[in-house]
Design an enzyme around this catalytic site. Structure first.
Site, short mmCIF file in Angstrom:
data_model
loop_
_atom_site.label_atom_id
_atom_site.label_comp_id
_atom_site.label_asym_id
_atom_site.label_seq_id
_atom_site.Cartn_x
_atom_site.Cartn_y
_atom_site.Cartn_z
N ASN A 9 0.85 -1.18 0.00
CA ASN A 9 0.00 0.00 0.00
C ASN A 9 0.89 1.23 0.00
O ASN A 9 1.64 1.46 0.95
CB ASN A 9 -0.90 -0.02 1.24
CG ASN A 9 -1.98 1.04 1.19
OD1 ASN A 9 -1.74 2.17 0.75
ND2 ASN A 9 -3.17 0.70 1.65
N LYS A 77 -2.90 12.20 -18.11
CA LYS A 77 -4.10 12.17 -18.92
C LYS A 77 -4.52 13.60 -19.21
O LYS A 77 -4.20 14.51 -18.45
CB LYS A 77 -5.26 11.48 -18.19
CG LYS A 77 -5.25 9.96 -18.20
CD LYS A 77 -6.56 9.45 -17.62
CE LYS A 77 -6.66 7.94 -17.74
NZ LYS A 77 -8.00 7.46 -17.34
N GLY A 114 -0.21 4.80 -14.99
CA GLY A 114 -0.89 4.54 -16.24
C GLY A 114 -1.20 3.09 -16.53
O GLY A 114 -1.75 2.76 -17.58
N ALA A 115 -0.88 2.22 -15.57
CA ALA A 115 -1.06 0.78 -15.82
C ALA A 115 -2.45 0.29 -15.43
O ALA A 115 -2.86 -0.78 -15.87
CB ALA A 115 -0.01 -0.02 -15.07
#
Length: 239
Positions: A9, A77, A114-115
């Site tokens: 985490n 993005k 971005g994965a």
């Protein structure tokens, strides 16, 4: 100094800075960005203001230095509805490499940018991340593969509070704004051995429905942050 790839985490990191992946239209509604919005609401407000002024562009980094850890918002993005682009990820990584010393950052935690909701293959992201970050010698870098079952300090705070049975559900309603009937469901979920994290709790389903909706999730994060910091007192509701 070291480069490490971890499973866990990211919000458990001890690093002085953490990377959040964002769009440029002011929305943090999914993935790691939503987690950042819930945990750092003042950061979100500042980010949203910048976006509404059309000042954030893909490939840029928006730092937020008023929190601990420092948050670096990597704009990978344009619109939240569209996928990320490899060139924007490379741009942000290069900007980070060029500027981390100026920012005084000596340790930082990254997600695999971005994965997940970005739509880029994980192996592509790993290649780019290693290319830009793995050879840096004067900074500690952690890159997290998210594990939804790993608890953070906020979940441990909630777990401890439920186990102590410190407040009645009516008191919890007054303190948090979450109705008592939902607190019963939250307590039952926390007592379920399958619930190991905030992520598990937010996706806990009873009779085909999640027990906690968006508004109550936001209220829960605010309440737990205040409770963790010792900023609530039972029986002192405002009138």
């Amino acid at each position: 100094m070291a480069y490490k790839e971890l499973s866990g985490n990211i919000f458990n990191t001890k690093a002085m800075a953490v990377v959040n992946t964002v769009n440029c239209v002011g929305a943090m509604g999914k993935g790691i960005a939503l987690d950042f919005k819930l945990r750092f609401p003042e950061m979100f407000k500042e980010y949203q203001k910048i976006c509404f002024q059309h000042l954030l562009k893909p490939g840029q980094i928006l730092p937020y230095k008023k929190s601990c850890p420092i948050i670096l918002n990597f704009a990978i993005k344009d619109d939240w509805k569209d996928p990320s682009k490899v060139e924007w990820i490379e741009e942000t990584l290069q900007k980070f490499v060029d500027n981390y010393k100026k920012l005084g950052i000596t340790s930082i935690a990254f997600p695999w940018m971005g994965a997940m909701n970005g739509g880029i293959p994980l192996e592509t992201i790993k290649f780019l991340t290693r290319k830009y970050l793995s050879t840096l010698e004067d900074i500690d870098i952690e890159v997290y593969d998210f594990d939804p079952d790993v608890p953070c300090s906020l979940f441990k705070t909630l777990e401890d509070m439920v186990q102590k049975n410190e407040y009645s559900t009516s008191e919890l309603e007054d303190l948090s704004g979450i109705k008592a009937r939902y607190w019963v469901k939250i307590q039952d979920a926390v007592n379920d051995p399958k619930t190991k994290s905030i992520n598990n709790l937010c996706h806990y389903i009873v009779k085909g429905k999640r027990i906690i909706g968006k508004t109550n999730i936001e209220r829960l994060f605010v309440f737990l942050t205040r409770y963790k910091d010792g900023n609530i007192t039972a029986g002192k509701s405002l009138f």
